[in-house]
Write an enzyme that holds these catalytic residues in place. Structure first.
Site: not given
Length: 173
Positions: A137, A117, A114, A71
């Site tokens: 993270e 993911e 992300g 992200a």
């Protein structure tokens, strides 16, 4: 045609019969960090591919250096929980997992946070020799937020998933 409509993606139909949709994340200066604009464009591109009767499968890829480094932390860092919650910050991130056509993640380089993911939402992951998967993270004081803990556990088992999520360690292809 479709390429001109996107700022963060390169989109085309490819293959001998032009029946493979190719979506390439294209934010090289940010290692394909998943900003809100990129994710909105990805949803639009996937909807177009899904509704195109000529497209039989979709390939989602990045660059040699990064599939997606996660992200966009710079975009997120000043947002409060309330701002994220009220704006539906992660709304639509799961679009990849609900497309009815097969999606192949072609991963080389970093697939972190992300990005990892996003790859796991695809039906198949094809990993190059330089692929690095991770959920770092924890190093920022948080945990995966877009279903990563559940998908990672199903993909690699509880023990390795726990190790990756709790240490931020990466795994190779």
């Amino acid at each position: 045609r479709a390429g001109a409509a996107f700022q963060y993606l390169l989109v085309q139909k490819t293959g001998a019969q032009k029946n493979v949709g190719l979506i390439q994340l294209n934010r090289p200066q940010a290692l394909n960090a998943l900003c809100e604009g990129l994710m909105a464009e990805l949803r639009r591109a996937l909807e177009a591919m899904e509704s195109d009767p000529e497209v039989g499968a979709i390939v989602l890829t990045g660059s040699q250096k990064a599939f997606a480094a996660g992200a966009d932390i710079k975009e997120m860092q000043n947002k409060t929980f309330q701002e994220c919650y009220n704006s539906g910050f992660l709304a639509g991130w799961d679009k990849v997992s609900v497309v009815r056509k097969p999606i192949i993640a072609a991963v080389n380089g970093y697939a972190l946070g992300g990005g990892c993911e996003l790859a796991m939402m695809c039906d198949i992951i094809y990993a190059g020799e330089k692929a690095q998967f991770g959920q770092p993270e924890i190093l920022l004081g948080t945990i995966p937020g877009a279903g990563g803990t559940q998908r990672l556990t199903r993909a690699v088992g509880k023990s390795l998933a726990m190790e990756m999520v709790l240490t931020g360690d990466r795994i190779s292809a």
